[in-house]
Design a protein around this motif. Structure first.
Motif, PDB file in Angstrom:
ATOM      1  N   LEU A 142       0.623  -0.858  -0.184  1.00 62.66           N
ATOM      2  CA  LEU A 142      -0.494  -0.304   0.679  1.00 62.66           C
ATOM      3  C   LEU A 142       1.502   0.957  -0.078  1.00 62.66           C
ATOM      4  N   ALA A 143       0.984   1.690  -1.276  1.00 64.31           N
ATOM      5  CA  ALA A 143       1.667   3.715  -1.174  1.00 64.31           C
ATOM      6  C   ALA A 143       1.523   3.992  -0.579  1.00 64.31           C
ATOM      7  N   LEU A 144       1.742   5.365   0.486  1.00 62.23           N
ATOM      8  CA  LEU A 144       0.734   6.644   0.553  1.00 62.23           C
ATOM      9  C   LEU A 144       1.499   7.428   0.727  1.00 62.23           C
ATOM     10  N   SER A 145       1.195   8.704  -0.058  1.00 62.46           N
ATOM     11  CA  SER A 145       1.763   9.554   0.017  1.00 62.46           C
ATOM     12  C   SER A 145       0.710  11.343   0.359  1.00 62.46           C
ATOM     13  N   ALA A 146       1.205  12.688   0.461  1.00 64.62           N
ATOM     14  CA  ALA A 146       0.898  13.862   0.361  1.00 64.62           C
ATOM     15  C   ALA A 146       0.735  14.513  -1.082  1.00 64.62           C
ATOM     16  N   ASP A 189       4.980  13.031  -5.931  1.00 63.87           N
ATOM     17  CA  ASP A 189       3.617  12.067  -5.702  1.00 63.87           C
ATOM     18  C   ASP A 189       3.792  11.338  -6.905  1.00 63.87           C
ATOM     19  N   ASP A 190       4.002  11.536  -7.903  1.00 66.38           N
ATOM     20  CA  ASP A 190       3.373  10.887  -9.384  1.00 66.38           C
ATOM     21  C   ASP A 190       4.352   9.381  -9.268  1.00 66.38           C
ATOM     22  N   ARG A 191       5.204   9.266  -8.431  1.00 64.88           N
ATOM     23  CA  ARG A 191       6.385   8.083  -8.621  1.00 64.88           C
ATOM     24  C   ARG A 191       5.690   7.189  -7.690  1.00 64.88           C
ATOM     25  N   MET A 192       4.621   7.710  -6.469  1.00 65.36           N
ATOM     26  CA  MET A 192       4.474   6.845  -5.487  1.00 65.36           C
ATOM     27  C   MET A 192       3.484   5.279  -6.000  1.00 65.36           C
ATOM     28  N   HIS A 193       3.142   5.888  -7.610  1.00 63.53           N
ATOM     29  CA  HIS A 193       2.428   4.567  -7.906  1.00 63.53           C
ATOM     30  C   HIS A 193       3.929   2.890  -8.753  1.00 63.53           C
ATOM     31  N   LEU A 194       5.274   3.660  -8.495  1.00 61.24           N
ATOM     32  CA  LEU A 194       6.049   2.574  -8.852  1.00 61.24           C
ATOM     33  C   LEU A 194       6.408   1.357  -8.200  1.00 61.24           C
ATOM     34  N   TRP A 195       5.934   2.001  -6.696  1.00 61.38           N
ATOM     35  CA  TRP A 195       5.839   0.705  -5.335  1.00 61.38           C
ATOM     36  C   TRP A 195       5.817   0.039  -6.029  1.00 61.38           C
ATOM     37  N   SER A 196       4.535  -0.410  -7.406  1.00 55.33           N
ATOM     38  CA  SER A 196       3.598  -1.567  -7.861  1.00 55.33           C
ATOM     39  C   SER A 196       4.695  -2.405  -8.455  1.00 55.33           C
ATOM     40  N   GLU A 209       7.896  -3.322  -7.144  1.00 58.65           N
ATOM     41  CA  GLU A 209       8.415  -4.188  -6.070  1.00 58.65           C
ATOM     42  C   GLU A 209       7.717  -5.103  -5.685  1.00 58.65           C
ATOM     43  N   THR A 210       6.666  -5.671  -5.890  1.00 58.94           N
ATOM     44  CA  THR A 210       5.772  -6.353  -5.923  1.00 58.94           C
ATOM     45  C   THR A 210       5.411  -7.323  -6.952  1.00 58.94           C
ATOM     46  N   SER A 211       5.220  -8.631  -5.662  1.00 56.25           N
ATOM     47  CA  SER A 211       4.352  -9.667  -6.939  1.00 56.25           C
ATOM     48  C   SER A 211       3.163 -10.007  -6.200  1.00 56.25           C
ATOM     49  N   GLY A 212       2.482  -9.157  -5.148  1.00 57.92           N
ATOM     50  CA  GLY A 212       1.787  -9.265  -4.593  1.00 57.92           C
ATOM     51  C   GLY A 212       0.654  -8.012  -4.842  1.00 57.92           C
ATOM     52  N   GLY A 213      -0.011  -7.829  -3.947  1.00 52.78           N
ATOM     53  CA  GLY A 213      -1.387  -6.641  -4.657  1.00 52.78           C
ATOM     54  C   GLY A 213      -1.025  -5.530  -4.333  1.00 52.78           C
ATOM     55  N   PHE A 214      -1.425  -4.514  -4.956  1.00 47.97           N
ATOM     56  CA  PHE A 214      -0.761  -3.271  -5.283  1.00 47.97           C
ATOM     57  C   PHE A 214      -1.970  -1.904  -4.246  1.00 47.97           C
ATOM     58  N   ALA A 215      -2.049  -0.867  -3.755  1.00 51.91           N
ATOM     59  CA  ALA A 215      -2.870  -0.171  -3.599  1.00 51.91           C
ATOM     60  C   ALA A 215      -2.371   1.452  -3.458  1.00 51.91           C
ATOM     61  N   ARG A 216      -3.322   2.340  -4.224  1.00 51.50           N
ATOM     62  CA  ARG A 216      -2.317   3.994  -3.815  1.00 51.50           C
ATOM     63  C   ARG A 216      -3.610   4.634  -2.682  1.00 51.50           C
ATOM     64  N   GLN A 217      -3.079   5.332  -2.247  1.00 50.80           N
ATOM     65  CA  GLN A 217      -4.070   6.278  -1.426  1.00 50.80           C
ATOM     66  C   GLN A 217      -3.321   7.772  -1.163  1.00 50.80           C
TER      67      GLN A 217
END
Length: 277
Positions: free
Chosen positions: A201-205, A213-220, A222-230
């Motif tokens: 789960l990637a979190l930011s302000a 902030d636009d880079r935070m979705h690229l945490w996806s 780093e995982t082969s599991g699920g991914f979510a953003r808020q």
């Protein structure tokens, strides 16, 4: 509990504004593993103590050079920090848990998650906050090389230090030593060859002056599991406000199983007696 983790919650009586106080303990059903920002003390997660349920334990990283370990020299590389954190975390009473890291704590949280997977003790979820993913390594000029005045100015700009402390470098010296060590660890860290299988789960302000902030979705990546953003508002330290803490905690802590209503066995069939003539 060793030196690297401080435990709060799990039935401790909370007193508003003072954190947990002694009291009867409730057996925890879940654990939050929290890692603060660069130079952060366990008290950074004070707001989380106040919003977690009584049956949710919170353990917070306490690194050398701060808090009860203020007299220990801080470490300047991620690897020995994670090795010690993982070793002591694995020794705790087994519980399902989630990891939450803020800023530099996101780097530690990510590597801690990978280390715990290797031990066969993965968390249910990893939340990374206010830190760009490892595919964007730190680049010069490095913050840990700034002199005290420059570093304090940077901390003031991002909301991590009161402007009134700018003229008190003597008072800030122990904190600056820990902050500088954590920044060096973060800025020398490089992306590992493999990621994690734990959902992220990637979190930011959106108004964070440090993180793009636009880079935070690229945490996806780093995982082969699920991914979510808020996303939130509130600057670089948004995660520590009670409202935001409660929102994120609700995403990390599973809802307890509701007690099932008691069901009675069916009544035996009733037979009216028939008199014999």
């Amino acid at each position: 509990m060793g030196a690297w983790w401080m435990t709060v919650g799990s039935g401790a009586r909370r007193v508003a504004g003072t954190g947990p106080a002694p009291g009867p303990r409730t057996r925890p059903r879940f654990r939050i593993v929290a890692l603060p920002h660069a130079g952060g003390w366990p008290s950074a997660f004070r707001s989380w103590w106040q919003v977690l349920a009584e049956d949710v334990e919170c353990v917070i990283a306490q690194l050398p050079g701060r808090g009860a370990r203020i007299n220990e020299p801080p470490l300047t590389r991620v690897e020995p920090l994670v090795e010690a954190l993982a070793r002591e975390l694995a020794e705790l009473e087994p519980l399902p848990y989630a990891v939450i890291g803020h800023s530099f704590g996101s780097v530690l949280g990510y590597e801690l998650t990978r280390a715990m997977e290797q031990k066969g003790l993965p968390p249910t979820q990893l939340a990374v906050s206010a830190r760009q993913p490892p595919c964007f390594p730190s680049e010069p000029p490095f913050a840990h090389l700034r002199d005290d005045t420059e570093l304090m100015g940077h901390l003031t700009d991002i909301g991590g230090m009161s402007p009134g402390l700018m003229d008190r470098a003597d008072l800030m010296e122990p904190s600056l030593r820990a902050i500088r060590a954590d920044l060096e660890a973060m800025e020398t860290y490089r992306r590992p060859l493999s990621g994690t299988g734990v959902p992220v789960l990637a979190l930011s302000a959106v108004d964070d002056p440090v993180v793009i902030d636009d880079r935070m979705h690229l945490w996806s990546l780093e995982t082969s599991g699920g991914f979510a953003r808020q996303t939130f508002t509130g600057g670089h330290f948004y995660l520590y406000t009670p409202a935001n803490a409660a929102t994120v905690a609700a995403r990390l802590v599973p809802v307890p199983d509701e007690p099932r209503p008691m069901t009675l066995p069916p009544a035996p069939p009733r037979y009216d007696r028939v008199g014999h003539r």
